[in-house]
Design a protein around this motif. Structure first.
Motif, mmCIF file in Angstrom:
data_model
loop_
_atom_site.group_PDB
_atom_site.id
_atom_site.type_symbol
_atom_site.label_atom_id
_atom_site.label_comp_id
_atom_site.label_asym_id
_atom_site.label_seq_id
_atom_site.Cartn_x
_atom_site.Cartn_y
_atom_site.Cartn_z
ATOM 1 N N ASP A 117 0.755 -1.651 -0.166
ATOM 2 C CA ASP A 117 0.117 0.467 0.585
ATOM 3 C C ASP A 117 0.652 1.447 -0.395
ATOM 4 O O ASP A 117 0.290 2.434 -0.732
ATOM 5 C CB ASP A 117 -1.015 0.292 1.408
ATOM 6 N N TRP A 118 1.923 1.337 0.574
ATOM 7 C CA TRP A 118 3.320 2.297 0.544
ATOM 8 C C TRP A 118 3.632 2.546 -0.837
ATOM 9 O O TRP A 118 3.537 4.168 -0.879
ATOM 10 C CB TRP A 118 4.683 1.819 1.286
ATOM 11 N N VAL A 119 3.701 1.776 -1.512
ATOM 12 C CA VAL A 119 3.377 1.946 -3.351
ATOM 13 C C VAL A 119 2.068 2.221 -3.577
ATOM 14 O O VAL A 119 2.429 3.116 -4.496
ATOM 15 C CB VAL A 119 4.460 0.797 -3.967
ATOM 16 N N ARG A 120 1.524 1.998 -3.356
ATOM 17 C CA ARG A 120 -0.059 2.754 -4.141
ATOM 18 C C ARG A 120 -0.404 4.446 -3.988
ATOM 19 O O ARG A 120 -0.628 4.784 -4.580
ATOM 20 C CB ARG A 120 -0.707 0.862 -3.526
ATOM 21 N N HIS A 121 -0.034 4.402 -2.369
ATOM 22 C CA HIS A 121 -0.237 5.661 -2.145
ATOM 23 C C HIS A 121 1.280 6.927 -2.130
ATOM 24 O O HIS A 121 1.485 7.780 -1.397
ATOM 25 C CB HIS A 121 -0.420 5.811 -0.210
ATOM 26 N N ALA A 125 13.768 21.685 1.350
ATOM 27 C CA ALA A 125 13.151 21.481 0.919
ATOM 28 C C ALA A 125 13.263 19.698 0.636
ATOM 29 O O ALA A 125 12.311 18.913 0.236
ATOM 30 C CB ALA A 125 13.382 21.697 -0.764
ATOM 31 N N ILE A 126 14.358 18.933 0.319
ATOM 32 C CA ILE A 126 14.875 17.919 0.157
ATOM 33 C C ILE A 126 13.477 16.713 1.770
ATOM 34 O O ILE A 126 13.299 16.042 1.360
ATOM 35 C CB ILE A 126 16.405 17.291 -0.061
ATOM 36 N N LEU A 127 14.303 17.808 2.633
ATOM 37 C CA LEU A 127 13.266 16.679 4.042
ATOM 38 C C LEU A 127 12.269 16.841 4.005
ATOM 39 O O LEU A 127 11.504 15.293 4.575
ATOM 40 C CB LEU A 127 14.284 16.697 5.051
ATOM 41 N N ASP A 128 11.595 17.681 3.535
ATOM 42 C CA ASP A 128 9.914 18.392 3.481
ATOM 43 C C ASP A 128 9.229 17.140 2.246
ATOM 44 O O ASP A 128 8.953 16.619 2.638
ATOM 45 C CB ASP A 128 9.748 19.446 2.844
ATOM 46 N N ARG A 129 10.182 16.127 1.112
ATOM 47 C CA ARG A 129 9.944 15.154 0.365
ATOM 48 C C ARG A 129 9.573 13.588 0.598
ATOM 49 O O ARG A 129 9.176 13.279 0.546
ATOM 50 C CB ARG A 129 10.431 15.837 -0.620
ATOM 51 N N ILE A 130 10.839 13.858 1.211
ATOM 52 C CA ILE A 130 10.931 12.532 2.242
ATOM 53 C C ILE A 130 10.825 12.220 3.442
ATOM 54 O O ILE A 130 10.537 10.821 3.749
ATOM 55 C CB ILE A 130 12.394 11.612 1.462
ATOM 56 N N VAL A 131 10.892 12.830 3.808
ATOM 57 C CA VAL A 131 10.602 12.089 6.107
ATOM 58 C C VAL A 131 9.436 12.725 6.137
ATOM 59 O O VAL A 131 8.682 11.869 6.953
ATOM 60 C CB VAL A 131 11.298 13.490 6.319
ATOM 61 N N HIS A 132 8.561 13.832 6.328
ATOM 62 C CA HIS A 132 7.181 13.797 6.363
ATOM 63 C C HIS A 132 6.408 12.406 5.759
ATOM 64 O O HIS A 132 6.041 11.632 5.111
ATOM 65 C CB HIS A 132 6.633 15.074 6.098
ATOM 66 N N CYS A 133 5.615 11.791 6.695
ATOM 67 C CA CYS A 133 4.818 10.666 6.496
ATOM 68 C C CYS A 133 5.733 9.575 5.809
ATOM 69 O O CYS A 133 4.843 9.030 5.234
ATOM 70 C CB CYS A 133 3.939 11.440 5.308
ATOM 71 N N LEU A 156 19.218 16.193 -6.986
ATOM 72 C CA LEU A 156 18.138 15.076 -5.709
ATOM 73 C C LEU A 156 17.379 15.773 -5.642
ATOM 74 O O LEU A 156 16.534 15.380 -5.462
ATOM 75 C CB LEU A 156 19.139 15.258 -5.069
ATOM 76 N N LEU A 157 16.644 16.922 -5.096
ATOM 77 C CA LEU A 157 16.015 17.760 -5.169
ATOM 78 C C LEU A 157 15.109 18.113 -6.422
ATOM 79 O O LEU A 157 13.647 17.385 -6.092
ATOM 80 C CB LEU A 157 15.944 18.984 -4.715
ATOM 81 N N GLU A 158 15.519 17.882 -7.196
ATOM 82 C CA GLU A 158 14.877 17.570 -8.980
ATOM 83 C C GLU A 158 14.035 16.282 -9.086
ATOM 84 O O GLU A 158 12.609 16.101 -9.684
ATOM 85 C CB GLU A 158 15.279 18.161 -9.916
ATOM 86 N N LEU A 159 14.743 15.118 -8.341
ATOM 87 C CA LEU A 159 14.612 14.231 -8.550
ATOM 88 C C LEU A 159 13.316 13.867 -8.327
ATOM 89 O O LEU A 159 12.831 13.019 -8.035
ATOM 90 C CB LEU A 159 15.583 12.951 -8.681
ATOM 91 N N LEU A 160 13.246 13.603 -6.504
ATOM 92 C CA LEU A 160 12.307 13.970 -5.407
ATOM 93 C C LEU A 160 11.106 14.694 -5.199
ATOM 94 O O LEU A 160 10.009 14.123 -4.849
ATOM 95 C CB LEU A 160 12.942 14.264 -4.131
ATOM 96 N N ASP A 161 10.969 15.924 -6.076
ATOM 97 C CA ASP A 161 9.990 16.698 -6.274
ATOM 98 C C ASP A 161 9.083 16.177 -7.058
ATOM 99 O O ASP A 161 8.298 15.450 -8.100
ATOM 100 C CB ASP A 161 10.800 18.306 -6.897
ATOM 101 N N ASP A 162 9.402 15.229 -8.005
ATOM 102 C CA ASP A 162 9.395 14.747 -9.020
ATOM 103 C C ASP A 162 8.210 13.423 -8.517
ATOM 104 O O ASP A 162 7.413 13.304 -9.466
ATOM 105 C CB ASP A 162 10.065 14.286 -10.079
ATOM 106 N N ARG A 163 8.929 12.988 -7.414
ATOM 107 C CA ARG A 163 8.360 11.635 -7.161
ATOM 108 C C ARG A 163 7.128 12.242 -5.723
ATOM 109 O O ARG A 163 6.125 10.928 -5.877
ATOM 110 C CB ARG A 163 9.026 10.527 -6.424
ATOM 111 N N VAL A 164 6.833 13.021 -5.196
ATOM 112 C CA VAL A 164 6.732 13.213 -3.923
ATOM 113 C C VAL A 164 4.406 13.395 -4.734
ATOM 114 O O VAL A 164 4.678 13.933 -5.405
ATOM 115 C CB VAL A 164 6.624 14.598 -4.214
ATOM 116 N N GLY A 165 4.183 12.150 -4.114
ATOM 117 C CA GLY A 165 3.112 12.458 -4.157
ATOM 118 C C GLY A 165 2.549 11.319 -5.554
ATOM 119 O O GLY A 165 1.449 10.795 -5.495
#
Length: 250
Positions: free
Chosen positions: A95-99, A219-227, A183-192
């Motif tokens: 479910d972590w992948v689906r969400h 910015a990076i940690l906001d995208r990968i750490v929360h939730c 790295l920021l661009e890479l992770l930003d594309d994946r958020v949500g």
């Protein structure tokens, strides 16, 4: 016996699972005792299984997992490892992948971070999701080269389509300013939209200092750490108890 031209027609229709099942049934006395509906049901199930296995083989080949043999069923459950069975069981359902959630795996050298990360990634492939393993430092180098070749945007788009990106050995080496931005661009594309799995020797609370740029780090940690789901592996190195030639630590 099934006529050869019928088998050829089935192969033309790419029903290879049905062909294999028919060949098996041709030499099976038990199959001869089944009625038409039962035999048809077996043929359909065999085709489904055949396609599932073929898709999994394709997904795992594309994933390039560092530990290709790692799987959830082989996890070493020791109290000293600080593994939460309920969490791992939940993650195995994908479910972590689906969400489009993030899983953060931290721990000292030899505690089995990479192995467990590959096991979770393999489980995602079993559920039909595309997966890609990448050592973080090498991926950053690849993106830096892509800038020079003019293929950065295309490569970034390719990575953004992967359902599960496993970034191994995150925060393992110092990052150049340009790499932080990449790295920021890479992770930003994946958020949500897509899931990310990260392994690191550094605990999460040290990642901000490692990034060494307050604005980008926030910015990076906001995208990968929360939730995110966090697994902090503990205990002695599992490699110390390995005999030569044994599988990597679990």
């Amino acid at each position: 016996m099934i006529p050869a031209h019928t088998l050829d027609q089935l192969k033309t229709l790419r029903l290879d699972g049905v062909v294999a099942a028919l060949n098996d049934q041709a030499v099976s006395s038990a199959a001869a005792e089944l009625d038409f509906d039962e035999r048809l049901s077996l043929l359909v199930q065999r085709e489904i299984d055949w396609r599932d296995n073929k898709r999994l083989t394709r997904l795992l080949k594309a994933a390039r997992l560092k530990v290709s043999s790692a799987c959830i069923e082989d996890i070493l459950w020791r109290d000293s490892r600080n593994l939460d069975r309920n969490l791992i069981t939940s993650l195995a359902g994908c479910d972590w992948v689906r969400h489009a959630r993030t899983v953060l795996l931290t721990g000292a050298t030899g505690t089995g971070k990479t192995w467990l990360g590959c096991a979770l990634a393999r489980q995602a492939a079993r559920c039909g999701f595309s997966v890609l393993y990448a050592r973080t430092s090498r991926l950053m180098q690849e993106l830096r080269v892509a800038h020079g070749e003019g293929s950065f945007s295309r490569r970034l788009a390719q990575l953004a389509r992967v359902d599960v990106l496993l970034l191994d050995d995150f925060a393992g080496t110092p990052m150049a300013p340009g790499e932080r931005t990449d790295l920021l661009e890479l992770l930003d594309d994946r958020v949500g939209t897509k899931a990310t799995l990260i392994t690191s020797q550094l605990t999460v609370d040290k990642w901000h200092a490692w990034l060494d740029d307050p604005t980008i780090a926030d910015a990076i940690l906001d995208r990968i750490v929360h939730c995110s789901h966090r697994i902090a592996l503990k205990g002695p190195s599992l490699r110390k108890s390995q005999a030569p030639g044994e599988e990597p630590a679990q």
